[in-house]
Design a protein around this motif. Structure first.
Motif, short mmCIF file in Angstrom:
data_model
loop_
_atom_site.label_atom_id
_atom_site.label_comp_id
_atom_site.label_asym_id
_atom_site.label_seq_id
_atom_site.Cartn_x
_atom_site.Cartn_y
_atom_site.Cartn_z
N PHE A 169 0.84 -1.20 0.00
CA PHE A 169 0.00 0.00 0.00
C PHE A 169 0.88 1.25 0.00
O PHE A 169 2.08 1.18 0.25
N SER A 170 0.28 2.38 -0.28
CA SER A 170 1.02 3.64 -0.18
C SER A 170 1.40 3.88 1.27
O SER A 170 0.94 3.18 2.18
N ASP A 171 2.22 4.90 1.50
CA ASP A 171 2.64 5.19 2.88
C ASP A 171 1.81 6.30 3.51
O ASP A 171 2.23 6.89 4.51
N GLU A 172 0.60 6.57 2.98
CA GLU A 172 -0.18 7.70 3.51
C GLU A 172 -0.54 7.48 4.98
O GLU A 172 -0.51 8.41 5.78
N PRO A 196 -10.51 2.38 0.10
CA PRO A 196 -9.32 1.59 -0.22
C PRO A 196 -8.05 2.44 -0.20
O PRO A 196 -8.06 3.60 -0.61
N LEU A 197 -6.99 1.86 0.30
CA LEU A 197 -5.69 2.52 0.27
C LEU A 197 -5.15 2.56 -1.16
O LEU A 197 -5.37 1.64 -1.94
N PRO A 198 -4.42 3.63 -1.52
CA PRO A 198 -3.73 3.62 -2.82
C PRO A 198 -2.66 2.53 -2.83
O PRO A 198 -2.16 2.11 -1.79
N GLY A 199 -2.31 2.08 -4.02
CA GLY A 199 -1.32 1.04 -4.15
C GLY A 199 0.09 1.54 -3.86
O GLY A 199 0.43 2.69 -4.12
N GLY A 200 0.91 0.65 -3.30
CA GLY A 200 2.33 0.92 -3.09
C GLY A 200 3.16 0.32 -4.20
O GLY A 200 2.63 -0.21 -5.18
N HIS A 237 -7.11 -3.07 10.93
CA HIS A 237 -7.08 -4.18 9.98
C HIS A 237 -8.14 -4.03 8.88
O HIS A 237 -7.95 -4.47 7.75
N GLU A 238 -9.29 -3.38 9.23
CA GLU A 238 -10.43 -3.39 8.32
C GLU A 238 -10.11 -2.74 6.98
O GLU A 238 -10.47 -3.25 5.91
N ARG A 239 -9.40 -1.63 7.01
CA ARG A 239 -9.10 -0.92 5.76
C ARG A 239 -8.22 -1.79 4.85
O ARG A 239 -8.38 -1.78 3.63
N VAL A 240 -7.30 -2.51 5.43
CA VAL A 240 -6.43 -3.40 4.65
C VAL A 240 -7.26 -4.48 3.96
O VAL A 240 -7.09 -4.75 2.76
N ILE A 241 -8.15 -5.12 4.70
CA ILE A 241 -8.98 -6.19 4.13
C ILE A 241 -9.86 -5.66 3.01
O ILE A 241 -9.97 -6.26 1.93
N ARG A 242 -10.47 -4.50 3.24
CA ARG A 242 -11.34 -3.93 2.21
C ARG A 242 -10.53 -3.45 0.98
O ARG A 242 -11.03 -3.49 -0.14
N THR A 243 -9.30 -3.03 1.21
CA THR A 243 -8.45 -2.61 0.08
C THR A 243 -8.15 -3.79 -0.83
O THR A 243 -8.30 -3.70 -2.06
N LEU A 244 -7.72 -4.91 -0.26
CA LEU A 244 -7.42 -6.10 -1.07
C LEU A 244 -8.68 -6.61 -1.77
O LEU A 244 -8.62 -7.06 -2.92
N ARG A 245 -9.81 -6.50 -1.09
CA ARG A 245 -11.08 -6.90 -1.71
C ARG A 245 -11.40 -6.01 -2.91
O ARG A 245 -11.84 -6.49 -3.96
N ALA A 246 -11.16 -4.70 -2.76
CA ALA A 246 -11.41 -3.77 -3.86
C ALA A 246 -10.47 -4.03 -5.03
O ALA A 246 -10.85 -3.86 -6.21
N TRP A 247 -9.26 -4.45 -4.74
CA TRP A 247 -8.29 -4.77 -5.80
C TRP A 247 -8.57 -6.11 -6.46
O TRP A 247 -7.97 -6.45 -7.48
N LYS A 248 -9.47 -6.93 -5.84
CA LYS A 248 -9.76 -8.29 -6.32
C LYS A 248 -8.50 -9.16 -6.32
O LYS A 248 -8.23 -9.94 -7.24
N ILE A 249 -7.73 -9.00 -5.25
CA ILE A 249 -6.51 -9.78 -5.06
C ILE A 249 -6.66 -10.62 -3.80
O ILE A 249 -7.03 -10.10 -2.74
#
Length: 311
Positions: A169-172, A196-200, A237-249
């Motif tokens: 993820f990004s470092d924001e 979702p977090l921006p990608g790193g 943890h929740e934002r991480v899980i939802r980010t990966l879900r949004a990325w479909k990874i």
């Protein structure tokens, strides 16, 4: 990214990461380029010993086995500061170990990072920190390898482990933690839990791994496994899980450690290589597994590079 590689996973490796070239590098450091070149020529019939990334490269190339008539799934490319003349010893060693590496760039003392993009590489592994930084600044996932202090038993499964912030993820979020502390970080992540977090820098590599995993079909048959190993804990943890879900990874395993040292957990997971942006975490991890330092994000800025994260 260069065309002509289809959907292959393309990994670039430096000669010093693939093979142990400590002796010749010491000649270069002590006596200069001309003496180094002559040393390599004089010893070009002597095989090089495996280096820090050798076992990972072997496993990557093994993914191409047992698929007669099909295009290879993985391509490994050599990017080297050697010249072609001094690089002959490297190719002799590649042939001896039966590594199917056919493409290379020998750069005559210059940084080879610029060819990583031309070759369409998803990842660049090196022992040269300056080359890794150059690659990251040009949008290529890259890491400086640190050898493990103990060797992992060999098996046929390839296991990657990743830190979250400033790697996948990004470092924001890390910026908030560094500048405002743990309470502000936690509140910010709770408020943004559904955003979702921006990608790193390693998101494209993880995506390429995910697509490669899908080619094997049944997850139980797939020889590649991935893990997120992060110092985050609930409720961040929740934002991480939802980010990966949004990325479909899909990530096979996720460890939310709440600031605990990562080394023992990586040993239990059986990682072949772990990627993290903070040197303190790399030091802990490299007690047990090969580790790649990703010099990216606020933790590697001049302001914070010497201050280990507690998050």
């Amino acid at each position: 990214m260069a065309s002509g590689f289809g959907h292959k996973l393309v990994i670039a490796i430096s000669s010093r990461a693939l093979f142990n070239m400590d002796d010749s590098h010491q000649v270069f450091m002590n006596e200069g380029l001309e003496a180094y070149a002559q040393y390599q020529i004089d010893h070009e019939d002597e095989l090089l010993e495996p280096g820090d990334a050798f076992a990972v490269v072997q496993k990557l190339l093994k993914l191409n086995d047992n698929q007669p008539g099909e295009p290879p799934r993985v391509e490994v490319i050599l990017l080297s500061r050697n010249s072609a003349d001094t690089g002959l010893r490297v190719f002799n060693s590649i042939e001896h170990y039966k590594l199917n590496i056919t493409r290379a760039a020998f750069c005559g003392g210059q940084s080879p990072y610029r060819y990583a993009s031309a070759f369409g590489c998803h990842l660049f592994l090196s022992t040269e920190a300056a080359d890794v930084r150059d690659a990251l600044e040009h949008g290529i996932a890259a890491a400086t390898l640190v050898a493990p202090k103990t060797q992992k038993p060999n098996d046929n499964e390839l296991r990657f482990a990743f830190d979250g912030d400033a790697v996948l993820f990004s470092d924001e979020a890390e910026q908030i933690f560094k500048r405002q502390g743990l309470t502000a970080f936690t509140e910010s992540e709770k408020a943004a839990a559904k955003t979702p977090l921006p990608g790193g820098p390693f998101k494209p590599f993880l995506d390429a791994l995910h697509k490669l995993q899908a080619e094997f079909g049944d997850a139980e048959r797939c020889p590649i496994r991935t893990a997120l190993v992060t110092a985050r804990s609930a409720p961040a943890h929740e934002r991480v899980i939802r980010t990966l879900r949004a990325w479909k990874i899909r990530i096979d395993e996720s460890l939310f450690l709440g600031g605990l040292p990562k080394g023992e957990f990586l040993k239990a997971y059986g990682a072949d290589v772990f990627f993290d942006d903070q040197e303190a975490h790399i030091e802990s991890a490299s007690e047990h597994v090969a580790s790649g330092h990703v010099p990216h994000g606020v933790a590697n800025s001049a302001e914070f590079a010497t201050k280990p994260s507690k998050k």
